[in-house]
Design an enzyme around this catalytic site. Structure first.
Site, PDB file in Angstrom:
ATOM      1  N   CYS A 229     -11.218   2.328  11.092  1.00 52.93           N
ATOM      2  CA  CYS A 229     -12.427   3.037  10.663  1.00 52.93           C
ATOM      3  C   CYS A 229     -13.577   2.842  11.650  1.00 52.93           C
ATOM      4  O   CYS A 229     -13.855   3.727  12.458  1.00 52.93           O
ATOM      5  CB  CYS A 229     -12.839   2.564   9.273  1.00 52.93           C
ATOM      6  SG  CYS A 229     -11.580   2.871   8.030  1.00 52.93           S
TER       7      CYS A 229
ATOM      8  N   LYS B  97     -19.943   9.440   5.383  1.00 55.28           N
ATOM      9  CA  LYS B  97     -18.967   8.369   5.607  1.00 55.28           C
ATOM     10  C   LYS B  97     -18.915   7.976   7.083  1.00 55.28           C
ATOM     11  O   LYS B  97     -18.815   6.804   7.429  1.00 55.28           O
ATOM     12  CB  LYS B  97     -17.587   8.820   5.104  1.00 55.28           C
ATOM     13  CG  LYS B  97     -16.480   7.817   5.289  1.00 55.28           C
ATOM     14  CD  LYS B  97     -16.685   6.559   4.449  1.00 55.28           C
ATOM     15  CE  LYS B  97     -15.871   5.405   4.945  1.00 55.28           C
ATOM     16  NZ  LYS B  97     -14.531   5.344   4.506  1.00 55.28           N
TER      17      LYS B  97
HETATM   18  N1  LIG Z   1      -7.731   1.401   4.087  1.00 63.32           N
HETATM   19  C1  LIG Z   1      -9.032   1.355   4.133  1.00 63.32           C
HETATM   20  O1  LIG Z   1      -9.636   0.255   3.980  1.00 63.32           O
HETATM   21  C2  LIG Z   1      -9.860   2.598   4.324  1.00 63.32           C
HETATM   22  C3  LIG Z   1     -11.239   2.430   4.333  1.00 63.32           C
HETATM   23  C4  LIG Z   1     -12.028   3.535   4.524  1.00 63.32           C
HETATM   24  C5  LIG Z   1     -11.443   4.776   4.686  1.00 63.32           C
HETATM   25  N2  LIG Z   1     -10.091   4.932   4.657  1.00 63.32           N
HETATM   26  C6  LIG Z   1      -9.586   6.295   4.796  1.00 63.32           C
HETATM   27  O2  LIG Z   1      -8.716   6.600   3.714  1.00 63.32           O
HETATM   28  C7  LIG Z   1      -7.698   7.501   4.146  1.00 63.32           C
HETATM   29  C8  LIG Z   1      -6.355   6.997   3.698  1.00 63.32           C
HETATM   30  O3  LIG Z   1      -6.122   5.728   4.248  1.00 63.32           O
HETATM   31  P1  LIG Z   1      -5.134   4.644   3.626  1.00 63.32           P
HETATM   32  O4  LIG Z   1      -5.660   3.335   4.086  1.00 63.32           O
HETATM   33  O5  LIG Z   1      -4.916   4.897   2.192  1.00 63.32           O
HETATM   34  O6  LIG Z   1      -3.785   4.996   4.415  1.00 63.32           O
HETATM   35  P2  LIG Z   1      -2.340   4.318   4.233  1.00 63.32           P
HETATM   36  O7  LIG Z   1      -1.731   4.326   5.579  1.00 63.32           O
HETATM   37  O8  LIG Z   1      -2.419   3.046   3.479  1.00 63.32           O
HETATM   38  O9  LIG Z   1      -1.547   5.339   3.294  1.00 63.32           O
HETATM   39  C9  LIG Z   1      -1.329   6.671   3.571  1.00 63.32           C
HETATM   40  C10 LIG Z   1      -0.184   7.182   2.703  1.00 63.32           C
HETATM   41  O10 LIG Z   1      -0.087   8.588   2.930  1.00 63.32           O
HETATM   42  C11 LIG Z   1       1.295   8.925   3.016  1.00 63.32           C
HETATM   43  N3  LIG Z   1       1.414  10.183   3.757  1.00 63.32           N
HETATM   44  C12 LIG Z   1       1.282  10.384   5.080  1.00 63.32           C
HETATM   45  N4  LIG Z   1       1.427  11.700   5.372  1.00 63.32           N
HETATM   46  C13 LIG Z   1       1.661  12.329   4.196  1.00 63.32           C
HETATM   47  C14 LIG Z   1       1.894  13.673   3.832  1.00 63.32           C
HETATM   48  N5  LIG Z   1       1.925  14.641   4.740  1.00 63.32           N
HETATM   49  N6  LIG Z   1       2.097  13.947   2.522  1.00 63.32           N
HETATM   50  C15 LIG Z   1       2.069  12.966   1.572  1.00 63.32           C
HETATM   51  N7  LIG Z   1       1.862  11.679   1.863  1.00 63.32           N
HETATM   52  C16 LIG Z   1       1.657  11.360   3.158  1.00 63.32           C
HETATM   53  C17 LIG Z   1       1.943   7.732   3.684  1.00 63.32           C
HETATM   54  O11 LIG Z   1       3.336   7.669   3.435  1.00 63.32           O
HETATM   55  C18 LIG Z   1       1.164   6.575   3.049  1.00 63.32           C
HETATM   56  O12 LIG Z   1       1.795   6.104   1.872  1.00 63.32           O
HETATM   57  C19 LIG Z   1      -7.876   7.616   5.657  1.00 63.32           C
HETATM   58  O13 LIG Z   1      -8.563   8.805   5.953  1.00 63.32           O
HETATM   59  C20 LIG Z   1      -8.733   6.449   6.042  1.00 63.32           C
HETATM   60  O14 LIG Z   1      -9.502   6.746   7.158  1.00 63.32           O
HETATM   61  C21 LIG Z   1      -9.292   3.857   4.477  1.00 63.32           C
END
Ligand SMILES: NC(=O)c1ccc[n+]([C@@H]2O[C@H](COP(=O)([O-])OP(=O)(O)OC[C@H]3O[C@@H](n4cnc5c(N)ncnc54)[C@H](O)[C@@H]3O)[C@@H](O)[C@H]2O)c1
Length: 450
Positions: free
Chosen positions: A280, A226
């Site tokens: 990212c 990734k």
């Molecule tokens: N959004 C994207 O397009 C994307 C793309 C590639 C990779 N990612 C990866 O995916 C992962 C998640 O990203 P996302 O976009 O879903 O994030 P996001 O910010 O949309 O959501 C994260 C969620 O996790 C919750 N959270 C935070 N700490 C927590 C805890 N201790 N216990 C339970 N819940 C908790 C938050 O309240 C939130 O609802 C990351 O590692 C990111 O790098 C995201």
């Protein structure tokens, strides 16, 4: 249910018959789509989030994620069917589940210095409900080597690795196309601590992913996949930007050349533009740079520098265009179209627009903004003014590729704008049409002489 040790086909059978319970930690832009898809294929899913509002909404069958096609109806359907349930209680979820999936943000600053607190906190929580035969999967993007650091935390449960499994299966999706990406688009990458874990995890993802899975030789190799994807994009965008700057100096149109060059099957030059944003692509190169032991990761560092320079270059192009009509930036009204880092996604992290605003402020320009998925309140937070027309504007800067910007009403702009200047940071407008209407139209890699 002891899932570790089951054959792949048994895992698949139990999954679709609803005999496997998943806990998904983090119900954000990535976690909620995944939890919903698992439920939609028949599993019981307990979604865990620290945000009480999110939990409440999901239990009412309402998705809190905007602009994610199909997600609203899938959440409603699976909550109503009793397959998807949300809670704040992570220990309860760990106790009740057979597979625990971690999908919370791995927060990093601009130099990739990580704050993995959420991931480690969740591992602590899971350790309080972990049972023999469970499998913990990380999907969050992490610097290679991170998932295995969770093992000692999980072993606080009193259960040794081998009696539980651990795997990394990086989430390879994008906001806005999450459902499609998870189910149809790319194979799932999996690295696990043992053959048994790998077998069971393959069973899980083969149910939901029509492109199947790719098994890696280690968890660390799966984590690197990734990260490498992001590094590839960053370095190649930097290359496109650098070539585009050369085109500007040599009176050439970078897009014309890139399109022609890419007809050769080994050439995949990316699009030059206003910069690289989001949490990212600009961050992942630092995971590699910061963990290199001997090799100087100069190429990756230079690529970061080149891409970080692009917002400043957009301002340089604006100054150049204004100078052509004898105007200075400090006496000009600039309208920035686009606040988010890319089209269709309300995410401001490292958005080129923010750097452009900062730079323009230093030059003393009067700045207005508009973004179809933002609000005037977002503009206030950035200390700029919201504007929904083109009156008294001297130059427009386009910073992202919202579909509304691709369909801009050029005739209306022509009628309202004070000085006809457009700086297109995303290559989305038709230069010929704008030339005909007498606009000064610059892109990164295109400064026509008129
Ligand atoms: N959004 C994207 O397009 C994307 C793309 C590639 C990779 N990612 C990866 O995916 C992962 C998640 O990203 P996302 O976009 O879903 O994030 P996001 O910010 O949309 O959501 C994260 C969620 O996790 C919750 N959270 C935070 N700490 C927590 C805890 N201790 N216990 C339970 N819940 C908790 C938050 O309240 C939130 O609802 C990351 O590692 C990111 O790098 C995201």
């Amino acid at each position: 249910m002891k899932i570790l040790g089951l054959s792949k086909s048994t895992v698949k059978e139990y999954f679709i018959k609803g005999k496997i319970t998943f806990a998904v930690y983090g119900l954000g832009k990535m976690g909620l789509p995944l939890a919903t898809i698992l439920a939609n294929y028949g599993a019981k899913v307990i979604g865990v989030d620290i945000n009480e509002e999110i939990v409440k909404k999901i239990n009412m069958g309402i998705s809190h994620i905007e602009n994610e096609p199909e997600l609203d109806s899938l959440v409603k359907k699976n909550v109503e069917a009793g397959r998807l349930y949300a809670t704040n209680d992570g220990i309860y979820a760990a106790k009740k589940s057979d597979v625990q999936i971690i999908l919370v943000p791995t927060l990093a600053d601009d130099k990739g210095n990580l704050n993995l607190k959420s991931v480690f906190d969740i591992a602590e929580t899971i350790s309080k409900g972990l049972e023999k035969g469970d499998i913990v999967i990380t999907e969050s993007t992490m610097p290679p080597g991170t998932t295995e650091k969770l093992i000692p935390i999980l072993e606080k449960s009193g259960i040794k690795i081998g009696d539980f499994g651990i795997a990394h299966a990086p989430e390879r999706t994008m906001s806005g196309t999450a459902i499609r990406d998870i189910t149809l688009q790319y194979p799932k990458i999996i690295g696990a601590n043992s053959i048994e874990t790998l077998e069971a995890v393959k069973g899980i993802y083969e149910v939901i992913n029509r492109k199947g899975v790719i098994s890696m030789s280690s968890i660390k190799a799966a984590e690197a996949v990734k990260v490498f994807e992001g590094v590839y994009r960053d370095v190649n965008i930097a290359l496109a930007n650098e070539l585009a700057l050369w085109c500007e100096e040599n009176g050439l149109d970078a897009l014309e050349i890139i399109r022609a060059a890419n007809t050769q099957p080994y050439c995949h030059i990316h699009m030059p533009g206003a910069g690289v944003g989001g949490h990212c692509i600009p961050i992942y190169p630092w995971f590699i740079i910061n963990s290199a032991k001997k090799t100087n990761m100069e190429l990756l560092v230079k690529a970061r520098e080149r891409n970080d320079f692009m917002p400043r270059h957009i301002v340089e192009l604006t100054i150049k265009a204004l100078n052509k009509i004898g105007k200075a930036l400090k006496d000009s009204n600039i309208l920035i179209l686009g606040l988010t880092f890319r089209g269709g996604v309300k995410e401001f992290r490292k958005s080129p627009a923010l750097d452009i605003i900062k730079e323009l402020k230093e030059w003393g320009a009067k700045i207005f903004v508009y973004d179809p998925i933002c609000t005037p309140k977002d503009a206030v937070k950035l200390g700029v003014m919201w504007k929904e027309d083109y009156k008294d504007i001297d130059a427009i800067i386009i910073t992202n590729d919202h579909k509304e910007f691709k369909e801009l009403d050029i005739s209306l702009i022509d009628k309202q704008i004070r000085n006809k200047i457009i700086i297109d940071g995303r290559n989305i407008l038709d230069s010929k049409r704008l030339d005909k209407k007498g606009f000064i139209y610059y892109r990164v890699g295109y400064i026509p002489e008129r």
